[in-house]
Design a protein around this motif. Structure first.
Motif, PDB file in Angstrom:
ATOM      1  N   SER A  35      -8.409  -1.168  -5.825  1.00  0.00           N
ATOM      2  CA  SER A  35      -7.577  -2.354  -6.079  1.00  0.00           C
ATOM      3  C   SER A  35      -6.106  -1.962  -6.115  1.00  0.00           C
ATOM      4  O   SER A  35      -5.766  -0.782  -5.988  1.00  0.00           O
ATOM      5  CB  SER A  35      -7.977  -3.011  -7.405  1.00  0.00           C
ATOM      6  OG  SER A  35      -7.578  -2.190  -8.486  1.00  0.00           O
ATOM      7  N   ASP A  36      -5.234  -2.940  -6.300  1.00  0.00           N
ATOM      8  CA  ASP A  36      -3.792  -2.689  -6.336  1.00  0.00           C
ATOM      9  C   ASP A  36      -3.254  -2.571  -7.753  1.00  0.00           C
ATOM     10  O   ASP A  36      -2.096  -2.904  -8.022  1.00  0.00           O
ATOM     11  CB  ASP A  36      -3.042  -3.795  -5.585  1.00  0.00           C
ATOM     12  CG  ASP A  36      -3.030  -3.542  -4.090  1.00  0.00           C
ATOM     13  OD1 ASP A  36      -3.324  -2.401  -3.697  1.00  0.00           O
ATOM     14  OD2 ASP A  36      -2.717  -4.466  -3.332  1.00  0.00           O
ATOM     15  N   ARG A  60      -2.433   2.668  -7.856  1.00  0.00           N
ATOM     16  CA  ARG A  60      -1.405   2.901  -6.821  1.00  0.00           C
ATOM     17  C   ARG A  60      -0.767   4.260  -7.012  1.00  0.00           C
ATOM     18  O   ARG A  60      -0.492   4.978  -6.048  1.00  0.00           O
ATOM     19  CB  ARG A  60      -0.342   1.802  -6.872  1.00  0.00           C
ATOM     20  CG  ARG A  60      -0.827   0.491  -6.328  1.00  0.00           C
ATOM     21  CD  ARG A  60       0.301  -0.462  -6.037  1.00  0.00           C
ATOM     22  NE  ARG A  60       1.346  -0.436  -7.040  1.00  0.00           N
ATOM     23  CZ  ARG A  60       1.775  -1.491  -7.720  1.00  0.00           C
ATOM     24  NH1 ARG A  60       1.246  -2.671  -7.515  1.00  0.00           N
ATOM     25  NH2 ARG A  60       2.745  -1.383  -8.594  1.00  0.00           N
ATOM     26  N   MET A  99       0.842  -1.188   0.000  1.00  0.00           N
ATOM     27  CA  MET A  99       0.000   0.000   0.000  1.00  0.00           C
ATOM     28  C   MET A  99       0.877   1.239   0.000  1.00  0.00           C
ATOM     29  O   MET A  99       1.956   1.252   0.581  1.00  0.00           O
ATOM     30  CB  MET A  99      -0.889  -0.028   1.240  1.00  0.00           C
ATOM     31  CG  MET A  99      -1.925   1.027   1.282  1.00  0.00           C
ATOM     32  SD  MET A  99      -3.501   0.256   1.609  1.00  0.00           S
ATOM     33  CE  MET A  99      -4.598   1.593   1.356  1.00  0.00           C
TER      34      MET A  99
END
Length: 187
Positions: free
Chosen positions: A57-58, A63, A1
């Motif tokens: 989401s990633d 990101r 994260m």
């Protein structure tokens, strides 16, 4: 994260934040108001005087937008509470700045003086030199971090510091790599 993205932003007293549909953010504070369209993919939540930014989401793009959105929001909150400033130093023989109302007039080695008109939301302040050896300082202030930085870069570009004597306009604290001048030929 994202380390930057997951940090919460505390909202100081006197600051109002309105997040409308499509992540259009309006921030009002004691120094003024800012508004900006932020990416729609991330979620901005306001609870108990704290702003948090989250992503669904990633994905690589999300990101990147996560940290960007949080930084833009934090800069808006800081701008309307404290404001931003950049300090430029003018050094050189005969180089100087003077005020004419809101405008400044720069004499930086050209055949004519250069008049600089500040954009809306930007103010110029000129500090007098304490001694002849000190550079003159021009302070650029405003609530929008991007506009303050752009205006400082435009002023610096008028006469960037040259490497032989160091004359020109530079940011305060900027190091200019100096070059050796010509050496005399000996016989």
């Amino acid at each position: 994260m994202s380390r930057i993205g997951k940090k919460p932003i505390s909202i100081p007293k006197g600051v109002e934040i309105n997040v409308s549909e499509g992540n259009y953010v309006k921030v009002k504070g004691p120094k003024g108001a800012l508004e900006q369209q932020l990416p729609e993919e991330v979620t901005i939540e306001q609870q108990n005087g704290v702003l948090t930014v989250s992503r669904p989401s990633d994905d690589q793009r999300l990101r990147a937008l996560h940290g960007l959105t949080r930084s833009l929001l934090a800069n808006m909150v800081t701008g309307v509470t404290d404001g931003y400033q950049r300090v430029l130093e003018i050094s050189g023989v005969g180089f100087r700045a003077s005020r004419e109302g809101k405008n400044i007039i720069l004499q930086v080695g050209f055949s004519h003086p250069i008049r600089v008109v500040p954009p809306e939301g930007i103010t110029f302040e000129i500090l007098d030199r304490k001694s002849a050896n000190e550079p003159q300082q021009v302070i650029i202030r405003g609530i929008n971090k991007q506009t303050v930085g752009e205006e400082a870069a435009k002023l610096r570009n008028l006469r960037p510091p040259e490497p032989y004597k160091g004359y020109g306009i530079r940011y305060r604290g900027e190091k200019v790599r100096r070059k050796a001048g010509k050496t005399g030929k000996t016989k």
